[in-house]
Design a protein around this motif. Structure first.
Motif, PDB file in Angstrom:
ATOM      1  N   VAL A  15     -35.387 -45.137 -72.393  1.00  0.00           N
ATOM      2  CA  VAL A  15     -34.593 -46.052 -71.499  1.00  0.00           C
ATOM      3  C   VAL A  15     -33.834 -46.962 -72.228  1.00  0.00           C
ATOM      4  CG1 VAL A  15     -35.025 -47.875 -69.777  1.00  0.00           C
ATOM      5  CG2 VAL A  15     -36.186 -45.609 -69.473  1.00  0.00           C
ATOM      6  N   THR A  16     -34.207 -47.229 -73.347  1.00  0.00           N
ATOM      7  CA  THR A  16     -33.523 -48.269 -74.017  1.00  0.00           C
ATOM      8  C   THR A  16     -32.407 -47.467 -74.516  1.00  0.00           C
ATOM      9  OG1 THR A  16     -35.751 -49.411 -74.721  1.00  0.00           O
ATOM     10  CG2 THR A  16     -33.946 -49.763 -76.299  1.00  0.00           C
ATOM     11  N   TYR A  17     -32.611 -46.506 -75.121  1.00  0.00           N
ATOM     12  CA  TYR A  17     -31.346 -45.687 -75.716  1.00  0.00           C
ATOM     13  C   TYR A  17     -30.346 -45.609 -74.508  1.00  0.00           C
ATOM     14  CZ  TYR A  17     -28.683 -41.595 -77.293  1.00  0.00           C
ATOM     15  OH  TYR A  17     -27.289 -40.754 -77.669  1.00  0.00           O
ATOM     16  N   LEU A  18     -30.736 -45.187 -73.456  1.00  0.00           N
ATOM     17  CA  LEU A  18     -29.602 -44.969 -72.246  1.00  0.00           C
ATOM     18  C   LEU A  18     -28.913 -46.527 -72.106  1.00  0.00           C
ATOM     19  CD1 LEU A  18     -31.709 -42.584 -70.002  1.00  0.00           C
ATOM     20  CD2 LEU A  18     -29.611 -42.049 -71.482  1.00  0.00           C
ATOM     21  N   ALA A  19     -29.747 -47.454 -72.212  1.00  0.00           N
ATOM     22  CA  ALA A  19     -29.235 -48.807 -71.737  1.00  0.00           C
ATOM     23  C   ALA A  19     -28.052 -48.883 -72.693  1.00  0.00           C
ATOM     24  CB  ALA A  19     -30.429 -49.777 -71.767  1.00  0.00           C
ATOM     25  N   GLU A  20     -28.456 -48.853 -74.036  1.00  0.00           N
ATOM     26  CA  GLU A  20     -27.714 -49.094 -75.163  1.00  0.00           C
ATOM     27  C   GLU A  20     -26.302 -48.456 -75.306  1.00  0.00           C
ATOM     28  OE1 GLU A  20     -29.861 -48.921 -78.746  1.00  0.00           O
ATOM     29  OE2 GLU A  20     -31.120 -50.531 -78.396  1.00  0.00           O
ATOM     30  N   VAL A  21     -26.393 -47.027 -75.002  1.00  0.00           N
ATOM     31  CA  VAL A  21     -25.343 -46.211 -74.962  1.00  0.00           C
ATOM     32  C   VAL A  21     -24.339 -46.079 -73.802  1.00  0.00           C
ATOM     33  CG1 VAL A  21     -24.812 -43.654 -75.191  1.00  0.00           C
ATOM     34  CG2 VAL A  21     -26.533 -44.572 -76.605  1.00  0.00           C
ATOM     35  N   THR A  22     -25.026 -46.505 -72.742  1.00  0.00           N
ATOM     36  CA  THR A  22     -23.969 -46.614 -71.380  1.00  0.00           C
ATOM     37  C   THR A  22     -23.676 -48.186 -71.092  1.00  0.00           C
ATOM     38  OG1 THR A  22     -25.940 -47.127 -69.938  1.00  0.00           O
ATOM     39  CG2 THR A  22     -25.365 -44.580 -70.384  1.00  0.00           C
ATOM     40  N   MET A  24     -25.374 -50.153 -69.602  1.00  0.00           N
ATOM     41  CA  MET A  24     -26.056 -50.534 -68.415  1.00  0.00           C
ATOM     42  C   MET A  24     -27.278 -51.511 -68.873  1.00  0.00           C
ATOM     43  SD  MET A  24     -25.475 -47.605 -65.794  1.00  0.00           S
ATOM     44  CE  MET A  24     -26.145 -45.944 -66.672  1.00  0.00           C
ATOM     45  N   GLY A  25     -27.714 -52.080 -67.770  1.00  0.00           N
ATOM     46  CA  GLY A  25     -29.042 -52.844 -67.919  1.00  0.00           C
ATOM     47  C   GLY A  25     -30.242 -51.716 -67.588  1.00  0.00           C
ATOM     48  N   VAL A  26     -31.361 -52.137 -67.850  1.00  0.00           N
ATOM     49  CA  VAL A  26     -32.530 -51.214 -67.710  1.00  0.00           C
ATOM     50  C   VAL A  26     -32.655 -50.837 -66.331  1.00  0.00           C
ATOM     51  CG1 VAL A  26     -34.970 -51.261 -67.755  1.00  0.00           C
ATOM     52  CG2 VAL A  26     -33.850 -51.999 -69.740  1.00  0.00           C
ATOM     53  N   SER A  27     -32.452 -51.871 -65.364  1.00  0.00           N
ATOM     54  CA  SER A  27     -32.742 -51.563 -64.063  1.00  0.00           C
ATOM     55  C   SER A  27     -31.642 -50.427 -63.301  1.00  0.00           C
ATOM     56  CB  SER A  27     -32.504 -52.879 -63.134  1.00  0.00           C
ATOM     57  OG  SER A  27     -33.297 -53.904 -63.427  1.00  0.00           O
ATOM     58  N   GLU A  28     -30.402 -50.699 -63.890  1.00  0.00           N
ATOM     59  CA  GLU A  28     -29.266 -49.892 -63.413  1.00  0.00           C
ATOM     60  C   GLU A  28     -29.831 -48.365 -64.030  1.00  0.00           C
ATOM     61  OE1 GLU A  28     -26.134 -48.385 -61.582  1.00  0.00           O
ATOM     62  OE2 GLU A  28     -27.064 -50.337 -61.382  1.00  0.00           O
ATOM     63  N   VAL A  29     -29.960 -48.176 -65.361  1.00  0.00           N
ATOM     64  CA  VAL A  29     -30.402 -46.995 -65.870  1.00  0.00           C
ATOM     65  C   VAL A  29     -31.537 -46.151 -65.008  1.00  0.00           C
ATOM     66  CG1 VAL A  29     -31.566 -45.868 -67.700  1.00  0.00           C
ATOM     67  CG2 VAL A  29     -29.882 -47.524 -68.397  1.00  0.00           C
ATOM     68  N   LEU A  30     -32.507 -47.159 -64.726  1.00  0.00           N
ATOM     69  CA  LEU A  30     -33.571 -46.528 -63.667  1.00  0.00           C
ATOM     70  C   LEU A  30     -33.058 -46.023 -62.391  1.00  0.00           C
ATOM     71  CD1 LEU A  30     -36.468 -48.975 -64.920  1.00  0.00           C
ATOM     72  CD2 LEU A  30     -35.930 -46.656 -65.464  1.00  0.00           C
ATOM     73  N   ARG A  31     -32.427 -47.090 -61.636  1.00  0.00           N
ATOM     74  CA  ARG A  31     -31.595 -46.559 -60.493  1.00  0.00           C
ATOM     75  C   ARG A  31     -30.932 -45.282 -60.557  1.00  0.00           C
ATOM     76  NH1 ARG A  31     -31.157 -52.183 -59.848  1.00  0.00           N
ATOM     77  NH2 ARG A  31     -29.140 -52.358 -60.823  1.00  0.00           N
ATOM     78  N   THR A  32     -29.955 -45.202 -61.626  1.00  0.00           N
ATOM     79  CA  THR A  32     -29.143 -44.102 -62.003  1.00  0.00           C
ATOM     80  C   THR A  32     -29.778 -42.691 -62.074  1.00  0.00           C
ATOM     81  OG1 THR A  32     -27.375 -45.510 -62.767  1.00  0.00           O
ATOM     82  CG2 THR A  32     -27.167 -42.944 -63.166  1.00  0.00           C
ATOM     83  N   SER A  33     -31.024 -42.978 -62.753  1.00  0.00           N
ATOM     84  CA  SER A  33     -31.851 -41.786 -63.245  1.00  0.00           C
ATOM     85  C   SER A  33     -32.693 -41.390 -61.906  1.00  0.00           C
ATOM     86  CB  SER A  33     -33.007 -42.219 -64.271  1.00  0.00           C
ATOM     87  OG  SER A  33     -32.343 -42.675 -65.251  1.00  0.00           O
ATOM     88  N   VAL A  34     -32.959 -42.292 -60.983  1.00  0.00           N
ATOM     89  CA  VAL A  34     -33.769 -41.801 -59.589  1.00  0.00           C
ATOM     90  C   VAL A  34     -32.799 -41.074 -59.042  1.00  0.00           C
ATOM     91  CG1 VAL A  34     -34.726 -42.721 -57.531  1.00  0.00           C
ATOM     92  CG2 VAL A  34     -35.639 -43.629 -59.907  1.00  0.00           C
ATOM     93  N   GLN A  35     -31.416 -41.697 -58.794  1.00  0.00           N
ATOM     94  CA  GLN A  35     -30.558 -41.066 -57.921  1.00  0.00           C
ATOM     95  C   GLN A  35     -30.457 -39.568 -58.638  1.00  0.00           C
ATOM     96  OE1 GLN A  35     -28.659 -42.376 -55.171  1.00  0.00           O
ATOM     97  NE2 GLN A  35     -28.240 -39.980 -54.968  1.00  0.00           N
TER      98      GLN A  35
END
Length: 107
Positions: A15-22, A24-35
């Protein structure tokens, strides 16, 4: 909806990696992942039903595609690889005795 979740170390790193690379904030990474996961599961459960909206919707302008697709494939193959492929039997035709023996050391 507020969610309180516990992640193991590996999931936290992901999650941290995705947030840094994209960016996005952690919440947005999680929302996108759920979608993304939701879309994947829905597609699997629906089989090919979701493709029904696209079948027959091409706009090539050709009315003979269904009847001439083998010729078109042969033309495309020839253009890409040179020459023409040996035509195989049509789906509804049984293989001829000459063709049946070719793959097994026959003439």
């Amino acid at each position: 909806m507020r969610v309180n979740a516990r992640f193991d170390a590996e999931a936290e790193q992901q999650v941290t990696y995705l947030a840094e690379v994209t960016g996005m904030g952690v919440s947005e990474v999680l929302r996108t992942s759920v979608q993304h996961y939701y879309d994947l599961v829905r597609a699997q459960r629906g089989g090919l039903k979701h493709l029904g909206a696209f079948i027959g919707q091409a706009d090539s302008g050709r009315s003979d595609v269904a009847g001439t697709y083998k010729v078109r494939l042969d033309e495309g193959w020839a253009a890409k690889h040179g020459g023409h492929a040996q035509p195989g039997p049509a789906v509804h035709e049984p293989p001829s005795p000459r063709r049946a023996g070719q793959g097994k050391g026959g003439a």
